[in-house]
Design an enzyme around this catalytic site. Structure first.
Site, PDB file in Angstrom:
ATOM      1  CG  ASP A  61      -2.849   4.073   2.578  1.00 29.78           C
ATOM      2  OD1 ASP A  61      -2.313   3.024   2.146  1.00 29.78           O
ATOM      3  OD2 ASP A  61      -3.748   4.082   3.442  1.00 29.78           O
ATOM      4  CD  GLU A 106      -2.705  -1.420   5.694  1.00 26.03           C
ATOM      5  OE1 GLU A 106      -2.703  -2.346   6.525  1.00 26.03           O
ATOM      6  OE2 GLU A 106      -2.242  -0.273   5.954  1.00 26.03           O
ATOM      7  CG  ASP A 162       3.108   0.963   7.708  1.00 22.60           C
ATOM      8  OD1 ASP A 162       2.782   0.196   6.784  1.00 22.60           O
ATOM      9  OD2 ASP A 162       2.323   1.325   8.593  1.00 22.60           O
ATOM     10  CG  HIS A 208      -0.309   0.120   2.534  1.00 22.50           C
ATOM     11  ND1 HIS A 208       0.012   1.335   3.111  1.00 22.50           N
ATOM     12  CD2 HIS A 208       0.072  -0.818   3.442  1.00 22.50           C
ATOM     13  CE1 HIS A 208       0.559   1.140   4.301  1.00 22.50           C
ATOM     14  NE2 HIS A 208       0.612  -0.160   4.520  1.00 22.50           N
TER      15      HIS A 208
END
Length: 390
Positions: free
Chosen positions: A78, A145, A109, A76
Site C-alpha cells: 500500500d 502498513e 516507499d 508492504h
C-alpha cells in the site's frame, strides 16, 4: 544472475509495481497482489493469496524450502495517496525513468523493496532447490502498513514466519535495529453552541481549547528532553485543530490531534497515563470538559545493536556501497514491530532508497541504489541461509 541482468529486470519490475495504484486509504492493493502471485507462478514459485485480515484486500505469502534457518523478506504494497496531481512533474503512476531515477508514488516507499525481495526470493529459490543453501525463505507482500493495519502481523500468524526478518523499507541500506513508536491522539474539548449574534449565550469550544493547547506545548517541551542514542528525541506535536460548523455559530466542539513519537524505552500504557493526567489537570483547573481517544498506534521496537543479523547486513551493505556500519535506528515506524514484539523474531529495518523521498511529490528511487540493494540483500541472505549466524 549478473548485475546487468539484475538492472533490466529490476527496473521493469519496480516500474510495473509502481504503475499499479495501491493507495491506502482506501486500500486498493488487490490488483498488485494478483500481479505478484502471477509473477511468482511464472517463476515456478507457489505464492498464496492470504485473505486475512480482509477478504477483499488479500495479501501475498510464499515459502521456499523447509530447512533452517528461515529468513523472512517483508514489504508492504500500500502507498499513501498521490495528492494533487498538478503538483507532480512526473505522473505518479507512469513510472517514468529520467537521469537514473524512477519516479512515481511508492517508488521508494516501498515498491523497490518489494521488487528486490521478489527477485531475491526467485534467485534464492533456485539455490535452495539445488541444495546450495540449507535454509529457507518466506516472502511477504503485506497490506495496510500505511494505516497501522495488521497485515504483516496476520502473515506471521498464518505460518509465514521464521528465525530472522528483514523489513525492506528505504534506509539507504543502513541497518536499523530500533525504531520509534507512533501514537495519534484525538482530544475533544466541549462547549455549548449558540448564534454568533449572542455569543455569551453559548460556550465557545475554541476558547476552551486554548489552555489545552498551552498544556500540550509544555508537554512537548518535556517530552523532547527524552532521547535515545539511536532514534533521537521523542515528540508530541499538535498536527490538527478542527472546530465549528458555520461562520455564525459558536462552536460546541473542538478536536485537537497530536502526533506522539515515542522511544523504545517508553510504553504506550505510560503515555496514555501521561495524556490522561495532563488533560484531567487542565479540565479541573479551567472547569472545562475534555476527553481523549488514541486512534492509531505503531509500537516502538528494538533488538540488540550487535545482533548477528544486523552485523551480516552491515557487512554486505558496505561491500557494495559507501554505507555507514555504525549502530543506527530509524525515526519512522515500520512493520518490524510485528516481528519483534508480536512474533519474537529477530528483525531489522533495511533497504535501498532515501526515506526522505517517501510521501513526497515526485517521489523517486535511484536505480543504481536499488541494484546495490539487491546485490547486498542476496549476499546477506546467502550468509544467513548457510546457517552461519551464531
Amino acid at each position: 544472475m549478473s548485475r546487468a541482468k539484475h538492472t533490466g529486470k529490476l527496473t521493469t519490475l519496480v516500474g510495473d509495481l509502481v504503475q499499479i495504484e495501491t493507495e491506502n486509504p482506501p486500500g486498493n492493493e488487490k490488483k498488485c497482489v494478483e500481479y505478484i502471485v502471477k509473477w511468482f507462478d511464472e517463476h515456478g514459485i507457489n505464492a498464496e493469496l492470504v485473505e486475512e485480515p480482509y477478504t477483499d484486500r488479500p495479501q501475498v505469502g510464499a515459502r521456499i524450502g523447509e530447512g533452517d534457518p528461515t529468513l523472512v523478506l517483508n514489504g508492504h504494497i500500500d502507498v499513501v495517496p498521490a495528492g494533487d496531481i498538478d503538483e507532480w512533474t512526473h505522473n505518479p503512476y507512469d513510472a517514468e525513468v529520467e537521469d537514473g531515477y524512477l519516479y512515481g508514488r511508492g517508488s521508494v516507499d516501498m515498491k523497490t523493496g518489494i521488487a528486490i525481495a521478489m527477485l531475491a526470493t526467485a534467485e534464492l529459490a533456485e539455490e535452495i532447490e539445488a541444495g546450495e543453501l540449507s535454509g529457507s525463505v518466506a516472502f511477504h507482500a503485506a497490506i495496510g502498513e500505511e494505516t497501522a493495519e495488521p497485515g504483516t502481523k496476520t502473515l506471521l500468524e498464518n505460518g509465514y514466519d521464521g528465525d530472522y526478518g528483514v523489513v525492506l523499507e528505504p534506509t539507504e541500506m543502513r541497518t536499523a535495529t530500533s525504531e520509534k513508536g507512533l501514537a495519534w491522539y484525538e482530544i475533544t474539548v466541549s462547549g455549548d453552541p449558540s448564534h454568533a449574534s449572542r455569543p455569551d449565550q453559548g460556550s465557545n469550544a475554541i476558547q476552551y481549547a486554548r489552555p489545552v493547547l498551552d498544556a500540550l506545548t509544555d508537554y512537548d517541551k518535556t517530552v523532547r528532553t527524552r532521547e535515545d542514542d539511536l532514534v533521537g528525541q521523542a515528540y508530541a506535536t499538535v498536527t490538527m485543530l478542527e472546530a465549528g460548523t458555520k461562520e455564525n455559530v459558536v462552536p460546541e466542539q473542538a478536536t485537537i490531534t497530536i502526533d506522539r513519537r515515542f522511544l523504545p524505552e517508553e510504553s504506550i500504557q505510560d503515555i496514555d497515563t501521561e495524556i490522561d493526567e495532563l488533560l484531567n489537570q487542565v479540565a479541573d483547573h479551567h472547569d472545562i470538559e475534555v476527553s481523549w481517544e488514541r486512534t492509531r498506534t505503531y509500537e516502538s521496537a528494538a533488538i540488540d545493536t550487535d545482533s548477528s543479523l544486523a552485523e551480516v547486513f552491515r557487512h554486505h551493505s558496505a561491500k557494495v556501497a559507501d554505507v555507514s556500519t555504525d549502530p543506527w535506528g530509524v525515526n519512522a515506524s515500520t512493520d518490524v514491530r510485528n516481528f519483534v514484539n508480536d512474533a519474537d523474531i529477530e528483525a531489522i529495518t533495511w533497504g535501498p532508497g532515501d526515506l526522505s523521498q517517501a510521501h513526497t511529490y515526485d517521489e523517486r528511487v535511484e536505480l543504481s541504489a536499488a541494484n546495490d540493494g539487491l546485490d547486498a540483500l542476496l549476499g546477506a541472505a546467502r550468509e544467513v541461509l548457510d546457517g552461519d549466524l551464531e
